[in-house]
Design an enzyme around this catalytic site. Structure first.
Site, PDB file in Angstrom:
ATOM      1  N   ARG A 177      -1.162 -18.622   6.834  1.00 22.62           N
ATOM      2  CA  ARG A 177      -0.222 -17.541   7.146  1.00 22.62           C
ATOM      3  C   ARG A 177       1.058 -17.758   6.335  1.00 22.62           C
ATOM      4  NH1 ARG A 177      -0.508 -17.871  13.608  1.00 22.62           N
ATOM      5  NH2 ARG A 177      -0.561 -20.067  13.062  1.00 22.62           N
TER       6      ARG A 177
ATOM      7  N   ASP B  44       4.628 -17.347   4.411  1.00 24.88           N
ATOM      8  CA  ASP B  44       5.914 -16.834   4.866  1.00 24.88           C
ATOM      9  C   ASP B  44       6.384 -15.649   4.017  1.00 24.88           C
ATOM     10  OD1 ASP B  44       6.035 -18.845   6.773  1.00 24.88           O
ATOM     11  OD2 ASP B  44       7.209 -20.189   5.502  1.00 24.88           O
TER      12      ASP B  44
ATOM     13  N   TYR C 121      -1.416 -25.317  -2.985  1.00 27.02           N
ATOM     14  CA  TYR C 121      -0.248 -24.510  -3.367  1.00 27.02           C
ATOM     15  C   TYR C 121       0.316 -25.022  -4.691  1.00 27.02           C
ATOM     16  CZ  TYR C 121       0.284 -22.307   1.274  1.00 27.02           C
ATOM     17  OH  TYR C 121       0.105 -21.571   2.417  1.00 27.02           O
TER      18      TYR C 121
ATOM     19  N   ARG D 109       7.751 -25.736   1.064  1.00 25.96           N
ATOM     20  CA  ARG D 109       9.099 -25.454   0.539  1.00 25.96           C
ATOM     21  C   ARG D 109      10.078 -26.565   0.899  1.00 25.96           C
ATOM     22  NH1 ARG D 109      10.549 -20.079   3.115  1.00 25.96           N
ATOM     23  NH2 ARG D 109      12.538 -20.534   2.109  1.00 25.96           N
TER      24      ARG D 109
END
Length: 286
Positions: free
Chosen positions: A59, A61, A133, A220
């Protein structure tokens, strides 16, 4: 809320998805917000003429992109002929007509790249072994070229990639990443970080990050902490010591969302999908 079990009259479909997250309020459907899941669900509901719900591997952001998101949807077998009245040509993938029709109902910043029948036991979220990622930055004096500005973060200071790689190695493995995660009630912050390293091509610096799963804003935050090391404002030891924290650290800021892209999700062989779900649902503890 967890994924639903497929009934005997349902067909579970796997969808591979790409999107530009700039103008979305993240993946998950939210009332009054434009989200990736929301626009795909609306398009699928139009095509199948019945409400549907998507379940995704990750999910993402607000502002985060994807080139390799994976989701599944359960559709009543009776609804399939409504979605694509024409059969595929000989040799074409089974759901190619559905894919083409769906594309007409989607906005240009989200694409369903492939649709296939999911194997027995497949769950896009709980069957996943790991997510991959990439986070991209540019240290060019001029910032980022216009064609890449939505996907690459301009960084105004030089970065020591060797120092960032050294600090990254100290974070690998099964750890409690509470210092790097925004609080979410009932959610564990224990994760198996399997890859975290940096590469450089000229002014472009890329973080490669893989784990069994990620908690809220974890990637992040990892990048944000390591940028402080890359600027020589913090040390690798400081970074390692963050793993002893029991709550989100205020010593650094999360990197901007637009530099982050979900690039892939790994799954086990088909005969191990169901057993993987049981492992994933088991809450991680030390």
């Amino acid at each position: 809320m967890t994924s639903q079990t497929t009934s005997s009259e349902d067909v579970r479909l796997r969808l591979d998805i790409a999107y530009d997250g700039t103008d979305f309020a993240g993946w998950a459907t939210q009332a009054g917000q434009r989200t990736v899941a929301g626009v795909i669900e609306d398009a699928l509901t139009t095509v199948f003429r019945t409400p549907v719900r998507l379940w995704a591997a990750g999910r993402t952001d607000t502002g985060v992109h994807a080139t390799g998101q994976v989701a599944h949807v359960d559709v009543a077998a009776a609804a399939l002929p409504n979605a694509y009245p024409r059969s595929p040509r000989h040799g074409d993938p089974e759901f190619l007509p559905l894919l083409r029709r769906l594309s007409r109902f989607l906005p240009t910043d989200v694409r369903v790249l492939e649709i296939v029948r999911a194997p027995a036991g497949f769950d896009a979220r709980f069957s996943a072994l790991r997510r991959h990622y990439e986070y991209r930055l540019s240290t060019a004096a001029y910032g980022v070229e216009p064609q890449q500005a939505r996907y690459v973060t301009a960084w105004p200071r030089e970065l020591d990639v060797d120092a960032m790689n050294a600090a990254s190695r100290g974070l690998l493995g099964l750890n409690d990443f509470a210092a790097f995660c925004r609080y979410r009630s009932g959610a564990t912050t224990i994760r198996d970080l399997q890859r975290l390293d940096w590469s450089r091509e000229g002014d472009l610096i890329t973080a490669h990050v893989s784990a069994d799963a990620f908690c809220w804003q974890m990637v992040r935050s990892l990048v944000g902490a390591l940028l402080a090391v890359g600027e020589h404002r913090r040390t690798a030891q400081w970074c390692r010591e963050l793993l002893s924290a029991t709550a989100r650290s205020s010593d650094f800021a999360a990197a901007p969302a637009h530099g982050l892209t979900l690039i892939g999700v790994d799954y086990p062989p088909d005969d191990e999908l169901a057993s993987r779900i049981l492992i994933t649902r088991d809450l991680r503890t030390h």
